[in-house]
Enzyme design. Structure first.
Site, PDB file in Angstrom:
ATOM      1  N   LEU A 138      -0.037 -36.941 -23.219  1.00  0.00           N
ATOM      2  CA  LEU A 138       0.047 -35.673 -22.509  1.00  0.00           C
ATOM      3  C   LEU A 138      -1.354 -35.069 -22.503  1.00  0.00           C
ATOM      4  O   LEU A 138      -2.112 -35.242 -23.465  1.00  0.00           O
ATOM      5  CB  LEU A 138       1.007 -34.707 -23.216  1.00  0.00           C
ATOM      6  N   ASP A 139      -1.699 -34.380 -21.429  1.00  0.00           N
ATOM      7  CA  ASP A 139      -2.996 -33.719 -21.379  1.00  0.00           C
ATOM      8  C   ASP A 139      -3.106 -32.698 -22.510  1.00  0.00           C
ATOM      9  O   ASP A 139      -2.087 -32.204 -23.023  1.00  0.00           O
ATOM     10  CB  ASP A 139      -3.186 -33.010 -20.036  1.00  0.00           C
ATOM     11  N   LYS A 140      -4.315 -32.359 -22.873  1.00  0.00           N
ATOM     12  CA  LYS A 140      -4.575 -31.437 -23.985  1.00  0.00           C
ATOM     13  C   LYS A 140      -3.724 -30.174 -23.906  1.00  0.00           C
ATOM     14  O   LYS A 140      -3.134 -29.747 -24.898  1.00  0.00           O
ATOM     15  CB  LYS A 140      -6.066 -31.074 -24.016  1.00  0.00           C
ATOM     16  N   ARG A 237      -0.259 -32.820 -11.944  1.00  0.00           N
ATOM     17  CA  ARG A 237      -1.261 -31.825 -11.531  1.00  0.00           C
ATOM     18  C   ARG A 237      -1.929 -32.230 -10.223  1.00  0.00           C
ATOM     19  O   ARG A 237      -2.125 -31.404  -9.324  1.00  0.00           O
ATOM     20  CB  ARG A 237      -2.291 -31.665 -12.657  1.00  0.00           C
TER      21      ARG A 237
END
Length: 324
Positions: A138-140, A237
């Site tokens: 998962l992105d930060k 995104r």
């Protein structure tokens, strides 16, 4: 600490004409290309019973490839006592609910303080599993559910399940703009041509499919439920920005905040102050990599997204056109 690795398989006919290193990467995707290359050069890989160290050698299909080596403990990354929100754990897998701000894997600018460092502390045995058992990321600043393998066998099966699209991942998000209906974004994603840290929809990219449905509509924003078929970097995104509905707060693909007309000062401030993409991995469903049992987990929407939803909902009510 080391773990013995033994594999034997037949090269599929689809690999006719492909290089040895490409073929072995396709046959054993649970290991990184760099690790496989190291094993080839070290003489740990045999083709039809003979050691082959020439990575460029062409395959015909039907050859027997065998790997016999050991995976040493990963010493580059250190164990750190970082709290993890553990949703489920057994001898084979671990499911966590990742908070915003926590990087999954060490990299440039983030040498430690990551999920990987926390995993090495929580279950030290993952030091012999590639990437410490991390199967997907998962992105930060994306919150929510992640599954981690605690053994090489579990990781191998989970990677295969991901590639076969047998793992279901659903997300909640708040997007800019009014979306009247759900749909599918089926657009390839690859590295941006000029901004190397960004991803983009590009003809040369890898196939990427995102399903979305409308959960709630506000005056100038939409709450979405999304399901991934593929798992490209920044996929949701990028896809939402591509269809001109970037996620609220997205610092890379979102642009400036877009408050609706006559928005209250409070709403304007909340939109302006939302400094991460409004994206949460809310549901994860998979077949257990060892037992085969189907398992499903849910993670509550984080408080910042709940607060944003509430204020958008209130704004919509305040600006309803009265019925006469």
């Amino acid at each position: 600490m080391a773990e013995k690795i033994q594999h034997k398989d037949i090269v599929p006919e689809s690999c006719l004409g492909k290089r040895f290193d490409q073929t072995i990467a396709e046959m054993f995707p649970e290991y990184s290309r760099s690790r496989l290359k190291e094993w080839i050069l070290a003489g740990h890989v045999q083709v039809n019973g003979e050691v082959l160290t020439k990575a460029r050698e062409k395959m015909y299909g039907g050859e027997t490839i065998s790997i016999e080596t050991q995976v040493e403990a990963e010493e580059r990354f250190k164990s750190q006592n970082i709290p993890l929100n553990i949703v489920y754990e057994d001898d084979d897998i671990l499911v966590i609910n990742k908070p915003a701000g926590l990087v999954v894997h060490p990299g440039a600018g983030n040498p430690d303080g990551t999920v990987l460092n926390a995993l090495l502390h929580h279950c030290p045995q993952v030091d012999v599993v590639p990437r410490a058992g991390i199967v997907h990321r998962l992105d930060k600043d994306t919150t929510g559910l992640m599954v981690v393998a605690k053994t090489i066998a579990a990781q191998t099966n989970l990677v295969e399940s991901l590639q076969a699209r047998e793992i279901t991942r659903e997300y909640e998000a708040i997007a800019s703009g009014i979306m009247t209906a759900g749909g599918i974004v089926d657009e390839p994603i690859g590295r941006h041509s000029t901004k190397r840290t960004h991803m983009a929809v590009t003809i040369s990219g890898r196939p990427s499919v995102t399903h979305y449905r409308v959960m709630e509509k506000f005056r100038l924003h939409t709450r979405l439920r999304l399901r991934l078929e593929t798992g490209r970097t920044h996929q949701i995104r990028v896809h939402m920005a591509h269809i001109t509905h970037p996620l609220v707060g997205d610092p890379v693909y979102g642009g400036r905040p877009r408050p609706p007309k006559n928005a209250t000062v409070e709403l304007r401030e909340v939109l302006k102050g939302f400094k991460r993409q409004a994206l949460h991995a809310a549901m994860l469903s998979l077949f257990h990599p060892i037992t085969g049992e189907q398992m499903t987990w849910h993670a509550e929407i984080p408080q910042d997204m709940v607060a944003l939803t509430n204020i958008l909902r209130e704004d919509s009510k305040l600006n309803e056109t009265p019925d006469f």
